[in-house]
Scaffold this motif. Structure first.
Motif, PDB file in Angstrom:
ATOM      1  N   PHE A 204       0.829  -1.202   0.000  1.00 21.81           N
ATOM      2  CA  PHE A 204       0.000   0.000   0.000  1.00 21.81           C
ATOM      3  C   PHE A 204       0.870   1.261   0.000  1.00 21.81           C
ATOM      4  CE2 PHE A 204      -2.639   3.061   2.541  1.00 21.81           C
ATOM      5  CZ  PHE A 204      -3.625   3.263   1.586  1.00 21.81           C
ATOM      6  N   LEU A 205       1.916   1.250   0.818  1.00 22.01           N
ATOM      7  CA  LEU A 205       2.836   2.386   0.855  1.00 22.01           C
ATOM      8  C   LEU A 205       3.584   2.531  -0.464  1.00 22.01           C
ATOM      9  CD1 LEU A 205       4.344   2.175   4.469  1.00 22.01           C
ATOM     10  CD2 LEU A 205       2.429   3.572   3.642  1.00 22.01           C
ATOM     11  N   GLN A 206       3.950   1.400  -1.061  1.00 20.90           N
ATOM     12  CA  GLN A 206       4.623   1.434  -2.358  1.00 20.90           C
ATOM     13  C   GLN A 206       3.695   2.040  -3.415  1.00 20.90           C
ATOM     14  OE1 GLN A 206       7.780   0.764  -2.990  1.00 20.90           O
ATOM     15  NE2 GLN A 206       7.616   1.127  -5.188  1.00 20.90           N
ATOM     16  N   ARG A 216       5.228  10.225  -3.082  1.00 17.47           N
ATOM     17  CA  ARG A 216       5.491   9.594  -1.782  1.00 17.47           C
ATOM     18  C   ARG A 216       4.279   9.761  -0.891  1.00 17.47           C
ATOM     19  NH1 ARG A 216       6.344  13.287   2.300  1.00 17.47           N
ATOM     20  NH2 ARG A 216       6.860  15.436   1.683  1.00 17.47           N
ATOM     21  N   VAL A 217       4.246   9.003   0.204  1.00 20.23           N
ATOM     22  CA  VAL A 217       3.229   9.209   1.228  1.00 20.23           C
ATOM     23  C   VAL A 217       3.761  10.226   2.235  1.00 20.23           C
ATOM     24  CG1 VAL A 217       2.275   6.907   0.903  1.00 20.23           C
ATOM     25  CG2 VAL A 217       4.050   7.276   2.627  1.00 20.23           C
ATOM     26  N   GLY A 218       2.901  10.615   3.174  1.00 21.25           N
ATOM     27  CA  GLY A 218       3.261  11.673   4.108  1.00 21.25           C
ATOM     28  C   GLY A 218       3.664  11.153   5.470  1.00 21.25           C
ATOM     29  N   ALA A 219       4.183  12.073   6.274  1.00 18.91           N
ATOM     30  CA  ALA A 219       4.584  11.779   7.649  1.00 18.91           C
ATOM     31  C   ALA A 219       3.664  12.527   8.618  1.00 18.91           C
ATOM     32  CB  ALA A 219       6.031  12.203   7.875  1.00 18.91           C
ATOM     33  N   PRO A 220       3.433  11.972   9.816  1.00 22.10           N
ATOM     34  CA  PRO A 220       2.546  12.634  10.784  1.00 22.10           C
ATOM     35  C   PRO A 220       2.908  14.090  11.056  1.00 22.10           C
ATOM     36  CG  PRO A 220       3.011  10.402  11.509  1.00 22.10           C
ATOM     37  CD  PRO A 220       3.878  10.650  10.305  1.00 22.10           C
ATOM     38  N   LYS A 221       4.198  14.397  11.106  1.00 25.95           N
ATOM     39  CA  LYS A 221       4.619  15.770  11.395  1.00 25.95           C
ATOM     40  C   LYS A 221       4.120  16.746  10.341  1.00 25.95           C
ATOM     41  CE  LYS A 221       8.639  18.714  12.322  1.00 25.95           C
ATOM     42  NZ  LYS A 221       8.182  19.753  11.358  1.00 25.95           N
ATOM     43  N   GLU A 222       3.991  16.289   9.104  1.00 27.56           N
ATOM     44  CA  GLU A 222       3.524  17.181   8.047  1.00 27.56           C
ATOM     45  C   GLU A 222       2.062  17.567   8.251  1.00 27.56           C
ATOM     46  OE1 GLU A 222       6.120  16.220   4.153  1.00 27.56           O
ATOM     47  OE2 GLU A 222       5.055  14.462   4.947  1.00 27.56           O
ATOM     48  N   VAL A 223       1.283  16.671   8.810  1.00 25.55           N
ATOM     49  CA  VAL A 223      -0.097  17.007   9.168  1.00 25.55           C
ATOM     50  C   VAL A 223      -0.103  17.910  10.391  1.00 25.55           C
ATOM     51  CG1 VAL A 223      -2.363  16.093   9.784  1.00 25.55           C
ATOM     52  CG2 VAL A 223      -0.887  14.806   8.218  1.00 25.55           C
TER      53      VAL A 223
END
Length: 255
Positions: A204-206, A216-223
């Motif tokens: 799923f991430l791929q 790419r997918v995101g990181a929690p810090k970006e939210v």
């Protein structure tokens, strides 16, 4: 900073996006009530907040947003004397085709993702009016776009977006702002908790490299950074907005 000394409630603060949001507020000098069902995980978030700001004032409330909304608001106000920001982050995800999903799934997701937000907002609103505070709801790109086998979750987030806009209009005369962020795929545990195996999650991430325009997918810090922006005076003229934090996923169409 405009958040120093502000009192903030973050639901779903025991992991993932909520934990990152709580840490960001603590780092900004806010006084933060951490809400979650898992006390052990809440303590881990507390430690991260203290690492970000050793002087952070924190309140841990072990609670279920579907049944404890009024207690959450009351305990926070009793502890800190006011409420400036409510972050409705707690949410659940489940998959299923309309031919297979149960009424229980529908009720469970709507109860957590929408009804609990309604209750928390209702009980928080009088306190936010006093401080001319604001609300940030954590929605999803699934509220903006449609996806197969995720109908109930998508419905709950679309309803949350509309709720955000309506309550923004209700509270605008009182100078209380209400906004939402709409994350795309973010690396958190919500997907494995919803039933994905480790192999499915990796795939799923791929796939996220193709389904998000930025590759790419995101990181929690970006939210969390976006939530901080909307909660602070930097967004003083923004209300009723739904802000995609999704690497452009909401703007894409399948070819």
């Amino acid at each position: 900073m405009s958040l120093v000394g502000k009192v903030v409630i973050v639901t779903g603060a025991s992991s993932g996006i909520g934990a990152a949001i709580a840490e960001a507020f603590a780092k900004s000098g806010a006084r933060v009530a951490l809400i979650g069902r898992n006390e052990t995980n809440l303590k881990a978030t507390e430690a991260a907040c203290k690492a970000a700001n050793s002087n952070a004032e924190l309140l841990l409330i072990t609670a279920d947003v579907t049944v404890d909304a009024e207690r959450i608001i009351n305990e926070t106000v009793q502890k800190f004397g006011q409420l400036d920001v409510l972050v409705n982050n707690a949410g659940i995800l489940a998959y299923g085709n309309i031919l297979d999903i149960s009424v229980e799934q529908f009720d469970s997701i709507l109860n957590t993702n929408l009804r609990a937000v309604f209750l928390l907002t209702k009980f928080a609103a009088p306190h936010l009016v006093k401080t001319q505070g604001n609300i940030v709801n954590v929605s999803s790109v699934a509220g903006l776009r449609s996806f197969p086998n995720t109908s109930v979750y998508c419905t709950s987030k679309a309803a949350l977006d509309q709720f955000t806009r309506c309550i923004a209009l209700d509270l605008a005369p009182k100078q209380v702002r209400v906004n939402a962020v709409n994350p795309g795929v973010i690396t958190t545990e919500i997907f494995t908790r919803s039933g994905m195996s480790a192999e499915e999650y990796a795939a799923f991430l791929q796939q996220g490299k193709e389904s998000h325009a930025l590759g790419r997918v995101g990181a929690p810090k970006e939210v969390a950074d976006a939530v901080i922006f909307l909660a602070a005076d930097t967004a003083s003229f923004i209300t009723g907005a739904t802000l995609p934090i999704d690497g452009g996923k909401h703007a894409m169409c399948p070819r």
